[in-house]
Design a protein around this motif. Structure first.
Motif, PDB file in Angstrom:
ATOM      1  N   THR A   1       0.788  -1.404   0.408  1.00 12.32           N
ATOM      2  CA  THR A   1       0.473  -0.181  -0.144  1.00 12.32           C
ATOM      3  C   THR A   1       0.899   1.344   0.072  1.00 12.32           C
ATOM      4  O   THR A   1       0.346   2.109  -0.507  1.00 12.32           O
ATOM      5  CB  THR A   1      -1.190   0.238   1.079  1.00 12.32           C
ATOM      6  OG1 THR A   1      -1.946  -1.478   0.954  1.00 12.32           O
ATOM      7  CG2 THR A   1      -1.574   1.392   0.892  1.00 12.32           C
ATOM      8  N   SER A   2       2.166   1.209   0.661  1.00 17.18           N
ATOM      9  CA  SER A   2       3.124   2.773   0.960  1.00 17.18           C
ATOM     10  C   SER A   2       3.013   2.697  -0.642  1.00 17.18           C
ATOM     11  O   SER A   2       4.378   3.763  -0.165  1.00 17.18           O
ATOM     12  CB  SER A   2       4.226   2.215   1.846  1.00 17.18           C
ATOM     13  OG  SER A   2       4.223   0.665   1.547  1.00 17.18           O
TER      14      SER A   2
ATOM     15  N   GLY B   1       1.694   3.042  -3.513  1.00 15.01           N
ATOM     16  CA  GLY B   1       0.686   3.727  -4.072  1.00 15.01           C
ATOM     17  C   GLY B   1       1.253   4.873  -5.365  1.00 15.01           C
ATOM     18  O   GLY B   1       0.681   4.842  -5.852  1.00 15.01           O
TER      19      GLY B   1
ATOM     20  N   LEU C   1      -3.926   3.424  -4.179  1.00 11.08           N
ATOM     21  CA  LEU C   1      -4.232   3.185  -3.174  1.00 11.08           C
ATOM     22  C   LEU C   1      -4.559   1.398  -2.587  1.00 11.08           C
ATOM     23  O   LEU C   1      -4.040   0.988  -2.459  1.00 11.08           O
ATOM     24  CB  LEU C   1      -3.809   3.491  -2.576  1.00 11.08           C
ATOM     25  CG  LEU C   1      -3.422   4.907  -2.085  1.00 11.08           C
ATOM     26  CD1 LEU C   1      -3.330   6.204  -1.040  1.00 11.08           C
ATOM     27  CD2 LEU C   1      -1.901   4.921  -1.203  1.00 11.08           C
TER      28      LEU C   1
ATOM     29  N   CYS D   1      -2.560  -1.537  -4.778  1.00 12.07           N
ATOM     30  CA  CYS D   1      -1.848  -2.353  -3.916  1.00 12.07           C
ATOM     31  C   CYS D   1      -2.125  -2.589  -2.858  1.00 12.07           C
ATOM     32  O   CYS D   1      -1.477  -3.181  -2.126  1.00 12.07           O
ATOM     33  CB  CYS D   1      -0.276  -0.500  -3.762  1.00 12.07           C
ATOM     34  SG  CYS D   1       0.119   0.263  -5.066  1.00 12.07           S
ATOM     35  N   ARG D   2      -3.357  -2.289  -2.584  1.00  9.74           N
ATOM     36  CA  ARG D   2      -3.784  -2.993  -0.882  1.00  9.74           C
ATOM     37  C   ARG D   2      -4.636  -4.522  -1.936  1.00  9.74           C
ATOM     38  O   ARG D   2      -4.478  -5.134  -1.369  1.00  9.74           O
ATOM     39  CB  ARG D   2      -4.846  -2.160  -0.904  1.00  9.74           C
ATOM     40  CG  ARG D   2      -5.306  -3.348   0.954  1.00  9.74           C
ATOM     41  CD  ARG D   2      -6.713  -2.458   1.379  1.00  9.74           C
ATOM     42  NE  ARG D   2      -7.662  -2.343   0.884  1.00  9.74           N
ATOM     43  CZ  ARG D   2      -9.212  -1.936   0.908  1.00  9.74           C
ATOM     44  NH1 ARG D   2      -9.289  -1.945   2.330  1.00  9.74           N
ATOM     45  NH2 ARG D   2     -10.242  -2.793   0.481  1.00  9.74           N
ATOM     46  N   ASP D   3      -5.433  -4.485  -2.858  1.00  5.05           N
ATOM     47  CA  ASP D   3      -6.445  -5.304  -3.263  1.00  5.05           C
ATOM     48  C   ASP D   3      -6.518  -6.203  -3.937  1.00  5.05           C
ATOM     49  O   ASP D   3      -6.814  -7.085  -4.238  1.00  5.05           O
ATOM     50  CB  ASP D   3      -8.558  -4.666  -3.476  1.00  5.05           C
ATOM     51  CG  ASP D   3      -8.791  -4.414  -1.972  1.00  5.05           C
ATOM     52  OD1 ASP D   3      -8.520  -3.946  -1.011  1.00  5.05           O
ATOM     53  OD2 ASP D   3      -9.755  -3.246  -2.275  1.00  5.05           O
TER      54      ASP D   3
END
Length: 172
Positions: free
Chosen positions: A15-16, A18, A40, A43-45
């Protein structure tokens, strides 16, 4: 194809990452830029179906974002590919694409890759046709979204490239 730099680290995005992915997309001057929020979320999902290249300092210098199509879970749709201008021509995009597909063939059993390319985007056309050649796969092309479907002004059609079968993740 030129070999990617040996000190390049290719891994799942965090996530960082993104903000850096958003900047790489923005600075590419060719990609449709999505909101910073969407990178963001991506990068998470979708970290498991995406990949980032990190330079010697650990900062992202390139990425490939993708997802498995819900109705065709063995098909990877590649959404965006970007490489920092200072790192282009080094084989990073090809290394990212090869690494991501090898991982997803092994982990998810993907058999096909799809992407869309606007006519005249020769860099993307070369990247994906050479990918197909390296993997001994066929390429079919058809217009997926005609220019008339885009509500926000002039937009070139999006041509769907379907590459497969991906029975062997090792480049030939």
């Amino acid at each position: 194809m030129t070999a990617a730099p040996a000190n390049l680290l290719i891994e799942r995005p965090a996530t960082s990452d993104g903000a850096a992915l958003w900047r790489l997309a923005r600075d590419s001057k060719t990609l449709d830029l999505n909101s910073s929020y969407s990178y963001l979320l991506w990068c998470r999902d979708f970290a498991d179906t995406s990949v980032v290249a990190r330079g010697a300092d650990g900062e992202p210098v390139g990425f490939v974002t993708g997802y498995l199509r819900p109705e065709r879970p063995r098909t990877l749709l590649v959404w965006q590919v970007a490489v920092d201008s200072a790192h282009r021509g080094l084989g990073i995009a090809a290394a990212l694409l090869d690494g991501l597909t090898a991982r997803l063939v092994a982990e998810r059993g993907i058999t096909e890759l799809e992407t869309t390319i606007t006519p005249g985007n020769t860099a993307s056309e070369r990247l994906f046709t050479s990918f197909a050649e390296r993997h001994g796969a066929r390429v079919s092309r058809e217009v997926l979204f005609g220019a008339d479907l885009f509500p926000d002004g002039p937009h070139d059609p999006e041509v769907l490239y379907r590459i497969g079968p991906l029975t062997d993740s090792t480049p030939h």
